[in-house]
Write an enzyme that holds these catalytic residues in place. Structure first.
Site, short mmCIF file in Angstrom:
data_model
loop_
_atom_site.label_atom_id
_atom_site.label_comp_id
_atom_site.label_asym_id
_atom_site.label_seq_id
_atom_site.Cartn_x
_atom_site.Cartn_y
_atom_site.Cartn_z
N GLN A 61 36.18 26.47 66.10
CA GLN A 61 36.87 27.66 65.64
C GLN A 61 38.28 27.31 65.17
OE1 GLN A 61 36.07 30.22 69.17
NE2 GLN A 61 34.79 31.41 67.79
N MET A 121 37.52 37.82 61.35
CA MET A 121 36.65 37.53 60.21
C MET A 121 36.45 36.03 60.07
SD MET A 121 35.00 38.50 57.39
CE MET A 121 35.55 40.10 56.81
N GLU A 133 44.86 34.39 57.07
CA GLU A 133 44.37 35.75 57.15
C GLU A 133 45.39 36.79 56.73
OE1 GLU A 133 41.79 33.29 59.79
OE2 GLU A 133 43.96 33.46 59.47
N GLU A 157 30.90 38.37 79.50
CA GLU A 157 30.90 37.83 78.15
C GLU A 157 30.28 38.79 77.14
OE1 GLU A 157 32.20 35.10 77.09
OE2 GLU A 157 32.28 33.63 78.69
N HIS A 169 30.16 29.39 58.15
CA HIS A 169 30.77 29.63 59.45
C HIS A 169 30.17 30.89 60.08
CE1 HIS A 169 33.53 29.33 62.71
NE2 HIS A 169 34.25 30.37 62.37
#
Length: 531
Positions: A225, A259, A267, A316, A424
């Site tokens: 990430q 996103m 972003e 979670e 992704h």
């Protein structure tokens, strides 16, 4: 990519001041929710230790308005908490007729009387907007010219500034959200701001943080990430990473941070394209990062190159809580700035739908739809069913265009999977379901019907054991989770060529004139009015 209908185009007229736009100011967003009945004020004393989490979980599971807790039993006076900032409203599904989307009797956006109102407010749409309008808005912003942020001298987030020895995170009502949690979670609905050492990329990334002590937090930064990618660059230099975290962020900024944009894309420009006006940013107190000025709380500090500490466990997004946590990076806080009477937004993660599904799942849907369209595939829509906890995505294929692909339909399904899983967005979702466009993929009852009646058990399942994917899916073996591979599949629910069946339903089995008369006379028959 085909042009969007005019009603879905992004704003072109002069935009109002960001401070008055709910998508660009969290305080204005909360005011809008309260005015529309999408939030309520909870004035009686409530304990952040589990009671806030219990109420918020009940809100998700009954589709009740978002609770704004104004009388908390811990934390400094005036501090508030907003639970379920992007939960769903109402109780009914947006559409239940398996053939309604192609027959025109039902609302194609599936608005459900403002069911998606809180999510719509994040992206600058009215409370009646439905999934298609929201997703198309997100896709349009991806193709619009980025609108750079506007740097301002100060802003509401600077009304109170604490630095050095003044920093005490315990002054905020940091909640224990589940009894299984390994600690109190400060950041469940906020985002990190970090920048690469060369300054070429500033990433806004959603990831949780647990309170470690009065001046530090601990939380995940997975290498796949963006937060983890930027951290890795600082690790290679052996330097600590300057960092900020924004809580009570402008809603469009939170949406953008969730996103799955390509690595290297900042972003902040996407936020402006999405909201139709630049997001206002102000310089942090202790480093050179720019943070949204209209935020409730901003934490500033740094992340050590190698330091790890225990984090979790926590309920979670997939709906489970496990007995053990993990070692994760430590975030040291050197300054805190915040608005008067700050509002801390919280997500009590678990069974869907909650923000991991309504925000993250919707952002994944938009990114997936965009990548499939750009590949020239005959895709009508893509949707991460909230009920599936962002563990599957359903893609509908335009039946009228299936003939463009001369090979067997299975080749089309494989092509969709190849393109999606290489992105992704596809890395984040382990299961792909492909249906025809007579199925409204935003209605899980229609998806279940398609799975039951159109999926062939022998020929309709394709396993992808070597495809990379997110390692957090509960059914993965320890070896698969460690490798970041396994557990991915494709389910083919396309109708076979030459299929002659017709959907037996209100929309599909009766003349249009009769349907219209039945709808017009519905209450005269003695039935209650429908939305």
């Amino acid at each position: 990519m085909s042009a969007l209908p005019p009603s879905l185009d992004l704003p072109s007229s002069p935009a109002p001041a960001p401070s008055s736009v709910p998508a660009l100011d969290f305080r204005a967003f909360v005011a809008r929710l309260l005015a529309d009945g999408d939030a309520i004020t909870v004035a009686r004393p409530v304990d952040p230790h589990l009671e806030v989490g219990a109420i918020t979980r009940r809100v998700y599971e009954t589709a009740a308005p978002a609770p704004l807790f104004t009388s908390l039993t811990s934390g400094a006076p005036g501090c508030r908490i907003l639970g379920a900032p992007a939960g769903l409203n109402g109780t009914g599904p947006n559409n239940t007729d398996p053939s309604s989307t192609s027959q025109g009797d039902a609302d194609p956006n599936g608005t459900g009387g403002g069911r998606y109102a809180r999510l719509a407010a994040h992206v600058g749409l009215g409370r009646q907007a439905g999934p298609r309008e929201i997703v198309e808005r997100l896709v349009a912003a991806m193709h619009a010219e980025p609108v750079p942020p506007r740097v301002v001298a100060t802003g509401p987030c600077k009304q109170n500034v604490l630095t050095g020895a003044q920093v005490d995170l315990e002054r905020f009502p940091v909640p224990l959200l589940h009894q299984e949690d390994g600690g109190r979670y400060f950041g469940t609905y906020g985002f990190h701001i970090v920048r690469t050492p060369d300054g070429s990329w500033t990433s806004w990334s959603v990831a949780r943080t647990m309170l470690r002590d009065a001046t530090s937090l601990v939380g995940p930064a997975m290498p796949q990430q963006h937060l983890g990618m930027v951290r890795e660059q600082w690790l290679r230099r052996g330097e600590r990473m300057p960092w900020a975290m924004v809580l009570g962020a402008p809603p469009a900024a939170l949406a953008a941070a969730g996103m799955p944009l390509p690595a290297g894309v900042s972003e902040d420009g996407y936020v402006g394209a999405l909201a139709g006006a630049p997001v206002e940013v102000v310089r942090a107190e202790t480093n050179d990062l720019l943070v949204p000025a209209n935020s409730e709380i901003v934490l500033e500090g740094w992340v050590a190159a190698e330091e790890l500490a225990p984090e979790g466990p926590m309920g979670e997004y997939h709906g489970y809580a496990f007995p053990e946590g993990r070692l994760q990076p430590v975030f040291h806080v050197e300054a805190v700035t915040f608005r008067d009477e700050p509002i801390l937004p919280v997500c009590a993660a678990g069974l869907p739908p909650e923000e991991n599904h309504t925000i993250w799942g919707t952002m994944v849907s938009a990114a997936a739809l965009d990548v499939l369209r750009r590949a020239g595939l005959p895709v009508d829509f893509a949707w991460c069913s909230y009920e599936a906890a962002t563990c599957w995505i359903v893609v509908s294929v335009e039946r009228a265009r299936r003939s463009e692909f001369a090979g067997p339909d299975g080749e089309l399904v494989d092509r969709i999977a190849d393109v999606l899983f290489a992105s992704h967005a596809g890395w984040l979702v382990p299961k792909l379901i492909v249906v025809d466009d007579d199925i409204d993929v935003t209605d899980v009852s229609q998806v279940v019907w398609a799975l039951a009646t159109r999926h062939h058990p022998q020929t309709g399942t394709r396993l992808r054991p070597d495809t990379p994917g997110i390692p957090m899916v509960p059914y993965l073996t320890p070896a698969e989770a460690a490798a970041g591979r396994g557990g991915k599949s494709v389910t083919d629910c396309l109708l076979p060529p030459g299929f002659q069946g017709r959907t037996a339903s209100f929309a599909g089995s009766f003349p249009a004139g009769l349907r219209q008369r039945v709808l017009a006379d519905w209450t005269a028959y003695g039935f209650p009015a429908t939305g």
